[in-house]
Design a protein around this motif. Structure first.
Motif, PDB file in Angstrom:
ATOM      1  N   ARG A 187     -59.109  21.978  16.162  1.00  0.00           N
ATOM      2  CA  ARG A 187     -58.989  21.091  14.997  1.00  0.00           C
ATOM      3  C   ARG A 187     -60.365  20.794  14.407  1.00  0.00           C
ATOM      4  O   ARG A 187     -60.547  20.807  13.187  1.00  0.00           O
ATOM      5  CB  ARG A 187     -58.297  19.790  15.406  1.00  0.00           C
ATOM      6  N   TYR A 204     -61.383  21.901  10.575  1.00  0.00           N
ATOM      7  CA  TYR A 204     -61.778  20.967   9.509  1.00  0.00           C
ATOM      8  C   TYR A 204     -63.217  21.194   9.051  1.00  0.00           C
ATOM      9  O   TYR A 204     -63.548  20.975   7.887  1.00  0.00           O
ATOM     10  CB  TYR A 204     -61.572  19.520   9.958  1.00  0.00           C
ATOM     11  N   PRO A 211     -54.852  15.149   5.783  1.00  0.00           N
ATOM     12  CA  PRO A 211     -53.932  14.005   5.884  1.00  0.00           C
ATOM     13  C   PRO A 211     -54.616  12.730   5.404  1.00  0.00           C
ATOM     14  O   PRO A 211     -55.848  12.686   5.244  1.00  0.00           O
ATOM     15  CB  PRO A 211     -53.618  13.945   7.380  1.00  0.00           C
ATOM     16  N   GLU A 219     -49.813  21.442  11.094  1.00  0.00           N
ATOM     17  CA  GLU A 219     -49.112  20.448  11.912  1.00  0.00           C
ATOM     18  C   GLU A 219     -49.526  19.025  11.537  1.00  0.00           C
ATOM     19  O   GLU A 219     -48.688  18.116  11.496  1.00  0.00           O
ATOM     20  CB  GLU A 219     -49.383  20.700  13.402  1.00  0.00           C
ATOM     21  N   GLU A 220     -50.824  18.823  11.236  1.00  0.00           N
ATOM     22  CA  GLU A 220     -51.276  17.493  10.825  1.00  0.00           C
ATOM     23  C   GLU A 220     -50.641  17.081   9.501  1.00  0.00           C
ATOM     24  O   GLU A 220     -50.226  15.938   9.328  1.00  0.00           O
ATOM     25  CB  GLU A 220     -52.804  17.450  10.718  1.00  0.00           C
ATOM     26  N   ARG A 242     -46.870  16.438  10.067  1.00  0.00           N
ATOM     27  CA  ARG A 242     -46.659  15.188  10.805  1.00  0.00           C
ATOM     28  C   ARG A 242     -46.731  13.994   9.843  1.00  0.00           C
ATOM     29  O   ARG A 242     -45.930  13.065   9.917  1.00  0.00           O
ATOM     30  CB  ARG A 242     -47.713  15.048  11.905  1.00  0.00           C
ATOM     31  N   GLU A 243     -47.694  14.036   8.927  1.00  0.00           N
ATOM     32  CA  GLU A 243     -47.817  12.946   7.959  1.00  0.00           C
ATOM     33  C   GLU A 243     -46.637  12.930   7.001  1.00  0.00           C
ATOM     34  O   GLU A 243     -46.103  11.866   6.676  1.00  0.00           O
ATOM     35  CB  GLU A 243     -49.116  13.089   7.169  1.00  0.00           C
TER      36      GLU A 243
END
Length: 437
Positions: free
Chosen positions: A19, A23, A147, A231-232, A235-236
């Motif tokens: 991750r 980023y 997110p 996935e992030e 999820r949000e």
């Protein structure tokens, strides 16, 4: 005695590292490039403030004519903002942002041919039409990658382009106007419009080849990195309310509250950026280059402030007071700068006004993007930005009108301060549980 240190499972540690790397790659790939694009966009939008120093006298424009022309940009911007952002959501950021930049570059260059007020008004309107969708499109585009709990810092970094364009653009504009005046029979302001339009066209071409529409299109990310980013975001999205439809956005009272709040903040921002050269000149500074250099100081302060507040907002996951405080500081800056007769104090508090007013914009966008999702997010962000940016029409026109009426900018600066205070009060009416994410 052996001390046991607790460790995370190997797969968890690996996921955290993936991750972090993902980023980091996203940031360095897209954020500096988008900042460069926005520096050029904002420079082409507000360099009319520098052109005013000579153009108004040469063409016989009053303060009101200039203010109306500066502001009419936002009428075209308002009318085409929502459809532009919906098109971007459908066709992708790469193609649409490239189109926006190339067309606004060509129109910006056309300002060198302005000879009358109607022509000035027409080109300002067309520039607004051309640029409509760029800024809200970038805000929407960043929601595809980040997110909400990472977004305030990233938007603040991206929007550092606004003060950066002032830091470098104001001295550059002053230098071009002084150095090229009279070359090939053209005035300095004509050369400024021509030279500063070229980067927009070149960057527009670069966008088409460099920018990716989303995570899945990014060939520079590994499959594992794409998965962890997706996935992030997913999820949000699961924790947000049901996706807004385009029509639903127009019926949502919270969206209209965001419009009013943003309108208040944009009043302060554009009252400052369009009139900064004039305000600095009023303190006694002479020479276009010197005015440009002094004008850079408030924008430098704004860069520092907006990034400090953006990082703090994400770290504490608190949005409202991180908006209220800079808004109130900006109001104090306007009031003291207006009342002071000391040039040093006036510049110092113009710097505080810039730091406060310009910081409000990136911090604001963490509010509506916390609850908007789906196609409705594209329409909602564009609606908020277009209605809010009507202040870009009202603000410079109001400043020009009040300056013509009273012979001073003091009353106008008090009005801008009042708008920042009103925006701060409205922010506090927003439920904290809705936006503190």
């Amino acid at each position: 005695m052996t001390v046991l240190t607790p460790t995370l499972p190997a797969e968890t540690m690996a996921g955290i590292e993936t991750r972090r790397i993902a980023y980091s790659k996203v940031f360095w790939r897209i954020v500096p490039f988008l900042m460069l694009c926005y520096v050029v966009a904002y420079l082409d939008r507000v360099n009319v403030g520098f052109a005013k120093l000579d153009m108004s006298a040469e063409l016989g424009f009053s303060e009101t004519v200039y203010g109306l022309g500066a502001g009419i940009f936002f009428i075209g911007y308002f009318l085409f903002e929502v459809p532009s952002n919906v098109i971007l959501h459908k066709v992708g950021a790469r193609m649409w942002i490239a189109r926006i930049m190339i067309t606004w570059g060509l129109i910006s260059a056309g300002f060198m041919f302005v000879e009358s007020a109607p022509m000035f008004y027409l080109l300002r309107f067309l520039l607004g039409v051309a640029e409509a969708g760029f800024y809200p499109g970038i805000i929407l585009f960043l929601t595809y990658w980040y997110p909400s709990h990472r977004r305030a810092k990233i938007i603040a970094v991206f929007m550092s382009a606004i003060p950066i364009s002032g830091i470098f653009g104001n001295p550059l504009s002053g230098w071009i106007m002084d150095s090229f005046h009279g070359d090939s029979g053209l005035a300095g302001w004509q050369w400024m419009f021509l030279i500063e339009a070229v980067p927009a066209i070149l960057l527009g071409i670069a966008v088409f080849f460099f920018l990716d529409n989303g995570i899945r299109d990014a060939r520079w990310l590994s499959e594992a990195e794409k998965r962890v980013l997706e996935e992030e975001i997913e999820r949000e999205e699961r924790h947000k309310e049901k996706a807004h439809s385009v029509a639903g956005v127009f019926r949502d009272g919270r969206v209209w509250l965001m419009c009013v709040i943003y309108f208040c903040f944009v009043m302060g921002q554009y009252g400052l950026t369009f009139w900064m050269p004039t305000l600095v000149k009023a303190t006694g500074v002479t020479g276009n280059l010197n005015i440009g250099l002094i004008s850079a100081i408030p924008f430098l302060c704004a860069v520092v402030a907006m990034n400090l507040f953006g990082r703090s907002a994400d770290w504490h996951r608190e949005r409202r007071w991180h908006l209220v405080v800079p808004a109130l500081l900006g109001a104090v800056g306007f009031i003291v700068a207006a009342t002071s007769s000391d040039p040093t104090i006036a510049i110092a508090f113009l710097s505080l006004a810039a730091a406060g007013a310009i910081t409000c914009a990136p911090l604001f966008w963490s509010l509506p993007t916390a609850f908007l999702t789906g196609t409705g997010a594209a329409a909602g962000i564009a609606l908020i930005n277009s209605v809010g940016n009507l202040a870009g029409f009202v603000s410079p026109y109001l400043v020009g009108y009040l300056k013509d009426l009273t012979g001073t900018t003091h009353v106008a600066m008090y009005a801008l301060a009042a708008m920042l205070v009103a925006g701060a009060i409205l922010v506090l009416t927003t439920p904290s549980k809705l936006v503190n994410k």
